[in-house]
Design a protein around this motif. Structure first.
Motif, PDB file in Angstrom:
ATOM      1  N   PHE A  28       9.189  -1.791   2.391  1.00 43.81           N
ATOM      2  CA  PHE A  28       8.130  -2.507   3.108  1.00 43.81           C
ATOM      3  C   PHE A  28       6.982  -2.879   2.162  1.00 43.81           C
ATOM      4  O   PHE A  28       6.423  -3.970   2.259  1.00 43.81           O
ATOM      5  CB  PHE A  28       7.586  -1.658   4.260  1.00 43.81           C
ATOM      6  N   ASN A  29       6.650  -1.980   1.243  1.00 44.75           N
ATOM      7  CA  ASN A  29       5.502  -2.211   0.362  1.00 44.75           C
ATOM      8  C   ASN A  29       5.835  -3.181  -0.763  1.00 44.75           C
ATOM      9  O   ASN A  29       5.094  -4.139  -1.013  1.00 44.75           O
ATOM     10  CB  ASN A  29       5.025  -0.877  -0.221  1.00 44.75           C
ATOM     11  N   ASN A  30       6.948  -2.948  -1.449  1.00 41.47           N
ATOM     12  CA  ASN A  30       7.241  -3.701  -2.676  1.00 41.47           C
ATOM     13  C   ASN A  30       7.978  -5.013  -2.452  1.00 41.47           C
ATOM     14  O   ASN A  30       7.851  -5.932  -3.266  1.00 41.47           O
ATOM     15  CB  ASN A  30       8.061  -2.831  -3.633  1.00 41.47           C
ATOM     16  N   TYR A  31       8.750  -5.085  -1.386  1.00 44.19           N
ATOM     17  CA  TYR A  31       9.576  -6.276  -1.185  1.00 44.19           C
ATOM     18  C   TYR A  31       9.080  -7.160  -0.041  1.00 44.19           C
ATOM     19  O   TYR A  31       9.075  -8.385  -0.158  1.00 44.19           O
ATOM     20  CB  TYR A  31      11.030  -5.866  -0.947  1.00 44.19           C
ATOM     21  N   PHE A  32       8.660  -6.539   1.056  1.00 43.98           N
ATOM     22  CA  PHE A  32       8.153  -7.329   2.182  1.00 43.98           C
ATOM     23  C   PHE A  32       6.636  -7.469   2.155  1.00 43.98           C
ATOM     24  O   PHE A  32       6.084  -8.270   2.899  1.00 43.98           O
ATOM     25  CB  PHE A  32       8.588  -6.710   3.515  1.00 43.98           C
ATOM     26  N   HIS A  33       5.982  -6.672   1.320  1.00 43.62           N
ATOM     27  CA  HIS A  33       4.518  -6.689   1.211  1.00 43.62           C
ATOM     28  C   HIS A  33       3.864  -6.509   2.575  1.00 43.62           C
ATOM     29  O   HIS A  33       2.854  -7.135   2.886  1.00 43.62           O
ATOM     30  CB  HIS A  33       4.047  -7.992   0.558  1.00 43.62           C
ATOM     31  N   ASP A  34       4.474  -5.637   3.376  1.00 46.91           N
ATOM     32  CA  ASP A  34       3.959  -5.320   4.707  1.00 46.91           C
ATOM     33  C   ASP A  34       3.224  -3.989   4.602  1.00 46.91           C
ATOM     34  O   ASP A  34       3.809  -2.916   4.753  1.00 46.91           O
ATOM     35  CB  ASP A  34       5.127  -5.231   5.701  1.00 46.91           C
ATOM     36  N   ARG A  35       1.949  -4.089   4.315  1.00 45.04           N
ATOM     37  CA  ARG A  35       1.174  -2.876   4.045  1.00 45.04           C
ATOM     38  C   ARG A  35       1.137  -1.932   5.240  1.00 45.04           C
ATOM     39  O   ARG A  35       1.286  -0.711   5.087  1.00 45.04           O
ATOM     40  CB  ARG A  35      -0.253  -3.269   3.646  1.00 45.04           C
ATOM     41  N   LYS A  36       0.947  -2.464   6.428  1.00 43.07           N
ATOM     42  CA  LYS A  36       0.824  -1.614   7.614  1.00 43.07           C
ATOM     43  C   LYS A  36       2.098  -0.810   7.858  1.00 43.07           C
ATOM     44  O   LYS A  36       2.047   0.402   8.092  1.00 43.07           O
ATOM     45  CB  LYS A  36       0.501  -2.477   8.838  1.00 43.07           C
ATOM     46  N   ARG A  37       3.252  -1.465   7.789  1.00 41.85           N
ATOM     47  CA  ARG A  37       4.510  -0.754   8.037  1.00 41.85           C
ATOM     48  C   ARG A  37       4.831   0.196   6.888  1.00 41.85           C
ATOM     49  O   ARG A  37       5.433   1.256   7.102  1.00 41.85           O
ATOM     50  CB  ARG A  37       5.642  -1.761   8.261  1.00 41.85           C
ATOM     51  N   ALA A  38       4.430  -0.153   5.685  1.00 41.53           N
ATOM     52  CA  ALA A  38       4.630   0.750   4.551  1.00 41.53           C
ATOM     53  C   ALA A  38       3.814   2.031   4.749  1.00 41.53           C
ATOM     54  O   ALA A  38       4.329   3.142   4.546  1.00 41.53           O
ATOM     55  CB  ALA A  38       4.229   0.065   3.250  1.00 41.53           C
ATOM     56  N   ILE A  39       2.556   1.866   5.146  1.00 45.40           N
ATOM     57  CA  ILE A  39       1.704   3.037   5.387  1.00 45.40           C
ATOM     58  C   ILE A  39       2.311   3.921   6.468  1.00 45.40           C
ATOM     59  O   ILE A  39       2.372   5.159   6.328  1.00 45.40           O
ATOM     60  CB  ILE A  39       0.276   2.594   5.772  1.00 45.40           C
ATOM     61  N   ASN A  40       2.770   3.313   7.549  1.00 44.32           N
ATOM     62  CA  ASN A  40       3.378   4.095   8.633  1.00 44.32           C
ATOM     63  C   ASN A  40       4.623   4.830   8.157  1.00 44.32           C
ATOM     64  O   ASN A  40       4.859   5.984   8.529  1.00 44.32           O
ATOM     65  CB  ASN A  40       3.723   3.185   9.812  1.00 44.32           C
ATOM     66  N   ALA A  41       5.415   4.171   7.326  1.00 42.86           N
ATOM     67  CA  ALA A  41       6.638   4.797   6.812  1.00 42.86           C
ATOM     68  C   ALA A  41       6.304   5.974   5.904  1.00 42.86           C
ATOM     69  O   ALA A  41       6.926   7.044   6.005  1.00 42.86           O
ATOM     70  CB  ALA A  41       7.479   3.767   6.069  1.00 42.86           C
ATOM     71  N   PHE A  42       5.328   5.803   5.024  1.00 41.19           N
ATOM     72  CA  PHE A  42       4.957   6.896   4.124  1.00 41.19           C
ATOM     73  C   PHE A  42       4.311   8.052   4.881  1.00 41.19           C
ATOM     74  O   PHE A  42       4.535   9.225   4.555  1.00 41.19           O
ATOM     75  CB  PHE A  42       4.020   6.389   3.027  1.00 41.19           C
ATOM     76  N   ARG A  43       3.504   7.738   5.884  1.00 41.80           N
ATOM     77  CA  ARG A  43       2.915   8.797   6.701  1.00 41.80           C
ATOM     78  C   ARG A  43       4.004   9.601   7.410  1.00 41.80           C
ATOM     79  O   ARG A  43       3.907  10.833   7.523  1.00 41.80           O
ATOM     80  CB  ARG A  43       1.959   8.195   7.733  1.00 41.80           C
ATOM     81  N   ALA A  44       5.024   8.909   7.876  1.00 40.40           N
ATOM     82  CA  ALA A  44       6.122   9.591   8.565  1.00 40.40           C
ATOM     83  C   ALA A  44       6.824  10.579   7.643  1.00 40.40           C
ATOM     84  O   ALA A  44       7.233  11.663   8.078  1.00 40.40           O
ATOM     85  CB  ALA A  44       7.115   8.570   9.100  1.00 40.40           C
ATOM     86  N   VAL A  45       6.971  10.210   6.366  1.00 40.04           N
ATOM     87  CA  VAL A  45       7.586  11.134   5.407  1.00 40.04           C
ATOM     88  C   VAL A  45       6.808  12.432   5.375  1.00 40.04           C
ATOM     89  O   VAL A  45       7.382  13.540   5.438  1.00 40.04           O
ATOM     90  CB  VAL A  45       7.625  10.526   3.990  1.00 40.04           C
ATOM     91  N   PHE A  46       5.484  12.319   5.299  1.00 40.05           N
ATOM     92  CA  PHE A  46       4.659  13.508   5.159  1.00 40.05           C
ATOM     93  C   PHE A  46       4.661  14.354   6.431  1.00 40.05           C
ATOM     94  O   PHE A  46       4.763  15.588   6.369  1.00 40.05           O
ATOM     95  CB  PHE A  46       3.226  13.110   4.798  1.00 40.05           C
ATOM     96  N   PHE A  47       4.543  13.708   7.575  1.00 41.25           N
ATOM     97  CA  PHE A  47       4.423  14.467   8.820  1.00 41.25           C
ATOM     98  C   PHE A  47       5.754  15.017   9.324  1.00 41.25           C
ATOM     99  O   PHE A  47       5.805  16.100   9.910  1.00 41.25           O
ATOM    100  CB  PHE A  47       3.774  13.602   9.903  1.00 41.25           C
ATOM    101  N   VAL A  48       6.854  14.302   9.082  1.00 43.03           N
ATOM    102  CA  VAL A  48       8.158  14.749   9.561  1.00 43.03           C
ATOM    103  C   VAL A  48       8.839  15.675   8.557  1.00 43.03           C
ATOM    104  O   VAL A  48       9.536  16.623   8.938  1.00 43.03           O
ATOM    105  CB  VAL A  48       9.067  13.538   9.874  1.00 43.03           C
ATOM    106  N   TYR A  49       8.605  15.404   7.263  1.00 41.26           N
ATOM    107  CA  TYR A  49       9.266  16.191   6.215  1.00 41.26           C
ATOM    108  C   TYR A  49       8.221  16.723   5.224  1.00 41.26           C
ATOM    109  O   TYR A  49       8.257  16.411   4.029  1.00 41.26           O
ATOM    110  CB  TYR A  49      10.290  15.333   5.469  1.00 41.26           C
ATOM    111  N   PRO A  50       7.271  17.518   5.693  1.00 47.10           N
ATOM    112  CA  PRO A  50       6.143  17.922   4.841  1.00 47.10           C
ATOM    113  C   PRO A  50       6.526  18.766   3.627  1.00 47.10           C
ATOM    114  O   PRO A  50       5.773  18.817   2.657  1.00 47.10           O
ATOM    115  CB  PRO A  50       5.250  18.718   5.800  1.00 47.10           C
TER     116      PRO A  50
END
Length: 218
Positions: A28-50
């Protein structure tokens, strides 16, 4: 992307799930340049798999995104969290990045405090050289050219074989040029020319100085 979604949705307990979630954020960040969805995806990594290695990587990506888009307070929060989790091997990196966030916010005094703490605690001479040139740059940005040039001279003297010495010499020449000391700036730039990685920049500056000297300046 669909395959990564399938892994995280169908096999959430798999060791590949945090990896897939992290790679989703990268896409999402590097290829689609969709900052909002990239942030949500990275946050999910931390909260689901801390406890996964990808949680730290996701935090780094979040900090970079926030910094790149000017949200320096959030970037600081992420880097400060990473610093608390860090080992001695990567603590210096986070201290440097924290200091740079203050530079980006034009809080040069706090940036120097952070750089000073890094210089006193790191065992890396490379990091010390990089921190010292950034300290000198903060004085330059504040208009204190004298102190900035003293800092550049220290780097050139103490780290002659480090790339920071080349940057310090260039920055000193720039400061000299801007304060009208054209002949001194010219001499430094001529010495730099063989080793400077971006020679066209040096050539353009030398041409500009030559024109100013011919016009009677300096």
């Amino acid at each position: 992307l669909k395959k990564y979604y399938a892994i995280t949705n169908d096999f959430p307990g798999s060791e590949y799930a945090p990896k897939s979630q992290y790679k989703t954020g990268i896409i999402f960040n590097n290829y689609f340049h969709d900052r909002k969805r990239a942030i949500n995806a990275f946050r999910a990594v931390f909260f689901v798999y801390p406890n996964s290695p990808e949680a730290l990587l996701a935090k780094k990506e979040l900090a970079r995104i926030y910094s790149n888009f000017g949200d320096h307070q959030k970037a600081l929060a992420e880097y400060q969290w990473l610093l608390k989790q860090s080992t001695s091997l990567d603590a210096s990196e986070y201290k440097f990045l924290i200091a740079m966030e203050y530079v980006k916010m034009n809080d040069f005094r706090q940036a120097r405090i952070e750089f000073d703490g890094l210089i006193k605690t790191t065992g890396s001479m490379d990091m010390i050289a990089e921190a010292k040139i950034e300290v000198a740059n903060t004085y330059y940005l504040e208009g204190d050219v004298k102190t900035a040039m003293e800092g550049y001279d220290e780097i050139i003297e103490k780290f002659p074989d480090h790339k920071a010495a080349i940057d310090a010499a260039f920055n000193k020449a720039r400061a000299l040029e801007e304060t009208g000391r054209l002949t001194e700036a010219q001499g430094i730039l001529k010495k730099l020319l063989p080793d400077y990685p971006y020679k066209p920049v040096i050539i353009l500056k030398l041409q500009s100085i030559e024109q100013r000297l011919k016009a009677g300046e300096g």
